[in-house]
Design a protein around this motif. Structure first.
Motif, PDB file in Angstrom:
ATOM      1  N   GLU A 208       0.834  -1.214   0.000  1.00  0.00           N
ATOM      2  CA  GLU A 208       0.000   0.000   0.000  1.00  0.00           C
ATOM      3  C   GLU A 208       0.864   1.258   0.000  1.00  0.00           C
ATOM      4  OE1 GLU A 208      -3.050  -0.355  -0.738  1.00  0.00           O
ATOM      5  OE2 GLU A 208      -2.917  -2.528  -0.495  1.00  0.00           O
ATOM      6  N   LEU A 209       1.960   1.222   0.757  1.00  0.00           N
ATOM      7  CA  LEU A 209       2.843   2.393   0.784  1.00  0.00           C
ATOM      8  C   LEU A 209       3.458   2.632  -0.591  1.00  0.00           C
ATOM      9  CD1 LEU A 209       4.551   1.776   4.240  1.00  0.00           C
ATOM     10  CD2 LEU A 209       2.940   3.613   3.683  1.00  0.00           C
ATOM     11  N   ALA A 210       3.656   1.556  -1.345  1.00  0.00           N
ATOM     12  CA  ALA A 210       4.272   1.679  -2.677  1.00  0.00           C
ATOM     13  C   ALA A 210       3.265   2.074  -3.755  1.00  0.00           C
ATOM     14  CB  ALA A 210       4.946   0.358  -3.058  1.00  0.00           C
ATOM     15  N   CYS A 211       1.986   1.791  -3.536  1.00  0.00           N
ATOM     16  CA  CYS A 211       1.004   1.872  -4.627  1.00  0.00           C
ATOM     17  C   CYS A 211      -0.244   2.694  -4.331  1.00  0.00           C
ATOM     18  CB  CYS A 211       0.527   0.459  -4.979  1.00  0.00           C
ATOM     19  SG  CYS A 211       1.831  -0.700  -5.398  1.00  0.00           S
ATOM     20  N   ASN A 212      -0.614   2.864  -3.085  1.00  0.00           N
ATOM     21  CA  ASN A 212      -1.914   3.459  -2.760  1.00  0.00           C
ATOM     22  C   ASN A 212      -1.773   4.978  -2.708  1.00  0.00           C
ATOM     23  OD1 ASN A 212      -4.225   4.433  -1.422  1.00  0.00           O
ATOM     24  ND2 ASN A 212      -4.477   2.520  -0.282  1.00  0.00           N
ATOM     25  N   PRO A 213      -2.394   5.702  -3.645  1.00  0.00           N
ATOM     26  CA  PRO A 213      -2.164   7.152  -3.692  1.00  0.00           C
ATOM     27  C   PRO A 213      -2.554   7.863  -2.395  1.00  0.00           C
ATOM     28  CG  PRO A 213      -4.042   6.539  -5.081  1.00  0.00           C
ATOM     29  CD  PRO A 213      -3.363   5.258  -4.662  1.00  0.00           C
ATOM     30  N   PHE A 214      -3.531   7.304  -1.669  1.00  0.00           N
ATOM     31  CA  PHE A 214      -3.988   7.964  -0.445  1.00  0.00           C
ATOM     32  C   PHE A 214      -2.964   7.867   0.685  1.00  0.00           C
ATOM     33  CE2 PHE A 214      -7.826   7.082  -2.859  1.00  0.00           C
ATOM     34  CZ  PHE A 214      -8.448   8.330  -2.835  1.00  0.00           C
ATOM     35  N   LEU A 215      -1.982   6.973   0.533  1.00  0.00           N
ATOM     36  CA  LEU A 215      -0.869   6.889   1.495  1.00  0.00           C
ATOM     37  C   LEU A 215       0.385   7.556   0.935  1.00  0.00           C
ATOM     38  CD1 LEU A 215      -1.086   3.212   2.855  1.00  0.00           C
ATOM     39  CD2 LEU A 215      -2.062   5.314   3.817  1.00  0.00           C
ATOM     40  N   ARG A 216       0.241   8.180  -0.229  1.00  0.00           N
ATOM     41  CA  ARG A 216       1.408   8.716  -0.924  1.00  0.00           C
ATOM     42  C   ARG A 216       1.265  10.211  -1.178  1.00  0.00           C
ATOM     43  NH1 ARG A 216       4.721   5.211  -3.313  1.00  0.00           N
ATOM     44  NH2 ARG A 216       4.895   6.304  -5.312  1.00  0.00           N
ATOM     45  N   CYS A 217       0.605  10.909  -0.263  1.00  0.00           N
ATOM     46  CA  CYS A 217       0.345  12.335  -0.472  1.00  0.00           C
ATOM     47  C   CYS A 217       1.611  13.181  -0.426  1.00  0.00           C
ATOM     48  CB  CYS A 217      -0.676  12.827   0.554  1.00  0.00           C
ATOM     49  SG  CYS A 217      -2.299  12.062   0.301  1.00  0.00           S
ATOM     50  N   GLU A 218       2.707  12.611   0.108  1.00  0.00           N
ATOM     51  CA  GLU A 218       3.978  13.343   0.143  1.00  0.00           C
ATOM     52  C   GLU A 218       4.809  13.114  -1.118  1.00  0.00           C
ATOM     53  OE1 GLU A 218       4.695  15.197   2.767  1.00  0.00           O
ATOM     54  OE2 GLU A 218       3.650  14.318   4.503  1.00  0.00           O
ATOM     55  N   VAL A 219       4.380  12.185  -1.971  1.00  0.00           N
ATOM     56  CA  VAL A 219       5.160  11.858  -3.172  1.00  0.00           C
ATOM     57  C   VAL A 219       4.910  12.932  -4.241  1.00  0.00           C
ATOM     58  CG1 VAL A 219       5.392  10.151  -5.048  1.00  0.00           C
ATOM     59  CG2 VAL A 219       5.139   9.399  -2.653  1.00  0.00           C
ATOM     60  N   ALA A 220       5.976  13.381  -4.884  1.00  0.00           N
ATOM     61  CA  ALA A 220       5.873  14.524  -5.812  1.00  0.00           C
ATOM     62  C   ALA A 220       4.815  14.279  -6.887  1.00  0.00           C
ATOM     63  CB  ALA A 220       7.234  14.809  -6.432  1.00  0.00           C
ATOM     64  N   ALA A 221       4.810  13.086  -7.500  1.00  0.00           N
ATOM     65  CA  ALA A 221       3.874  12.826  -8.606  1.00  0.00           C
ATOM     66  C   ALA A 221       2.426  12.900  -8.128  1.00  0.00           C
ATOM     67  CB  ALA A 221       4.155  11.454  -9.216  1.00  0.00           C
ATOM     68  N   VAL A 222       2.182  12.461  -6.899  1.00  0.00           N
ATOM     69  CA  VAL A 222       0.821  12.477  -6.347  1.00  0.00           C
ATOM     70  C   VAL A 222       0.417  13.910  -6.012  1.00  0.00           C
ATOM     71  CG1 VAL A 222      -0.630  11.662  -4.437  1.00  0.00           C
ATOM     72  CG2 VAL A 222       1.024  10.104  -5.520  1.00  0.00           C
ATOM     73  N   ARG A 223       1.343  14.627  -5.396  1.00  0.00           N
ATOM     74  CA  ARG A 223       1.079  16.033  -5.060  1.00  0.00           C
ATOM     75  C   ARG A 223       0.792  16.830  -6.331  1.00  0.00           C
ATOM     76  NH1 ARG A 223       5.667  17.020  -2.292  1.00  0.00           N
ATOM     77  NH2 ARG A 223       6.617  18.006  -4.099  1.00  0.00           N
ATOM     78  N   GLU A 224       1.565  16.559  -7.391  1.00  0.00           N
ATOM     79  CA  GLU A 224       1.376  17.288  -8.645  1.00  0.00           C
ATOM     80  C   GLU A 224       0.040  16.953  -9.297  1.00  0.00           C
ATOM     81  OE1 GLU A 224       4.965  16.404 -10.808  1.00  0.00           O
ATOM     82  OE2 GLU A 224       6.150  17.430  -9.245  1.00  0.00           O
ATOM     83  N   ARG A 245      -9.391  12.621  -2.610  1.00  0.00           N
ATOM     84  CA  ARG A 245     -10.645  11.992  -2.165  1.00  0.00           C
ATOM     85  C   ARG A 245     -11.827  12.565  -2.960  1.00  0.00           C
ATOM     86  NH1 ARG A 245     -12.420   7.320  -0.961  1.00  0.00           N
ATOM     87  NH2 ARG A 245     -13.852   8.057  -2.522  1.00  0.00           N
ATOM     88  N   GLU A 246     -11.805  13.867  -3.189  1.00  0.00           N
ATOM     89  CA  GLU A 246     -12.887  14.503  -3.943  1.00  0.00           C
ATOM     90  C   GLU A 246     -12.858  14.041  -5.410  1.00  0.00           C
ATOM     91  OE1 GLU A 246     -13.052  18.782  -3.444  1.00  0.00           O
ATOM     92  OE2 GLU A 246     -14.469  18.874  -5.124  1.00  0.00           O
ATOM     93  N   TRP A 247     -11.674  13.937  -5.962  1.00  0.00           N
ATOM     94  CA  TRP A 247     -11.487  13.458  -7.330  1.00  0.00           C
ATOM     95  C   TRP A 247     -12.048  12.029  -7.453  1.00  0.00           C
ATOM     96  CZ3 TRP A 247      -5.796  13.041  -9.585  1.00  0.00           C
ATOM     97  CH2 TRP A 247      -5.843  12.550 -10.911  1.00  0.00           C
ATOM     98  N   LYS A 248     -11.673  11.197  -6.503  1.00  0.00           N
ATOM     99  CA  LYS A 248     -12.118   9.795  -6.535  1.00  0.00           C
ATOM    100  C   LYS A 248     -13.642   9.696  -6.432  1.00  0.00           C
ATOM    101  CE  LYS A 248     -11.466   5.163  -5.837  1.00  0.00           C
ATOM    102  NZ  LYS A 248     -12.825   4.664  -5.640  1.00  0.00           N
TER     103      LYS A 248
END
Ligand code: ZN
Ligand code: FE
Length: 253
Positions: A208-224, A245-248
């Motif tokens: 989940e840490l590697a793949c779940n966007p909701f646990l990856r809010c600090e990752v640049a690609a997710v933030r962008e 969450r709103e997008w989903k």
């Protein structure tokens, strides 16, 4: 301990953690699958409820008819109208000679709990594989905090979610983070598991840490990706989470 998942309704799982023939049951929304398993030797030792929704708690009255006095542990929420022991954040129960740790994880509902038993996380509708629960009662900041707490558990923790939503979640996750190879691998694995009629769960917290966007809010690609939705850079991880969450909520694969 031996873990299994009893499918219920369209896409729920009732989790069964057995030791020497006796079992903890998590979120028996429907009694029928449990009674069928009992005919094959399942012997419940206790029931744990993560939250009040009927698809998680609705089977309990019929199970108490079958097993009078079976201990039931549940959040302190009047909407769970049952004889049961009320439990709260930070408590440690002793069941099947194992420690059960209790975590408050508000967001999906305000009284939602999660349980950790010997390397297994039972997280109801808070954390899903590649996704998270809808915010029926909590704020995005609450849910983000709840997920961040679960994310501090050991990476090998087996993540036992309340629903089989992984493939639908994967489509959204891939829209958020199309350049994540671990996500593509997990999506392909989940597709194979479903094609073979197997659950995609449990996953691991490392997955989940590697793949779940909701646990990856600090990752640049997710933030962008969240920033592209907002039209500006998110102020912090919590705002990134809120945008995802709103997008989903409006996402159709
Ligand atoms: Zn629910
Ligand atoms: Fe549910």
């Amino acid at each position: 301990m031996r873990l299994s998942a009893l499918p219920a309704f369209e896409d729920n799982y009732i989790w069964v953690l057995r030791d020497a023939g006796r079992a903890l049951l998590v979120d028996p929304g429907d009694a029928a699958p449990v009674l069928a398993a009992a005919a094959q030797g399942l012997e419940p030792a206790a029931i744990l409820l993560t939250h009040h929704h009927a698809d998680h708690a609705g089977g309990v009255p019929a199970l108490l008819q079958r097993w009078p006095g079976l201990p039931v542990f549940a959040p302190a929420d009047a909407r769970i109208d049952l004889e049961c022991e009320r439990i709260a954040d930070g408590e440690r129960l002793r069941l099947l000679e194992r420690e059960v740790r209790v975590f408050a994880v508000p967001g999906h509902t305000r009284s939602h709990l999660a349980f950790v038993v010997e390397g297994h996380l039972f997280c109801g509708d808070t954390l899903f594989s590649l996704g998270c629960g809808r915010l029926f009662e909590g704020t995005p900041a609450q849910m983000h905090d709840s997920l961040q707490r679960l994310a501090t558990l050991p990476g090998t923790t087996r993540v036992c979610c309340g629903h089989e939503y992984t493939l639908a979640n994967a489509a959204f996750a891939a829209a958020v983070e199309p350049g994540n190879p671990a996500l593509h691998a997990r999506r392909a694995e989940a597709a194979q598991q479903r094609a073979a009629g197997r659950p995609t769960l449990p996953s691991t917290l490392d997955d989940e840490l590697a793949c779940n966007p909701f646990l990856r809010c600090e990752v640049a690609a997710v933030r962008e990706a969240a920033g592209a939705r907002l039209g500006r850079a998110p102020a912090d991880a919590s705002e990134t989470f809120a945008a995802l969450r709103e997008w989903k909520d409006g996402f159709r694969a």
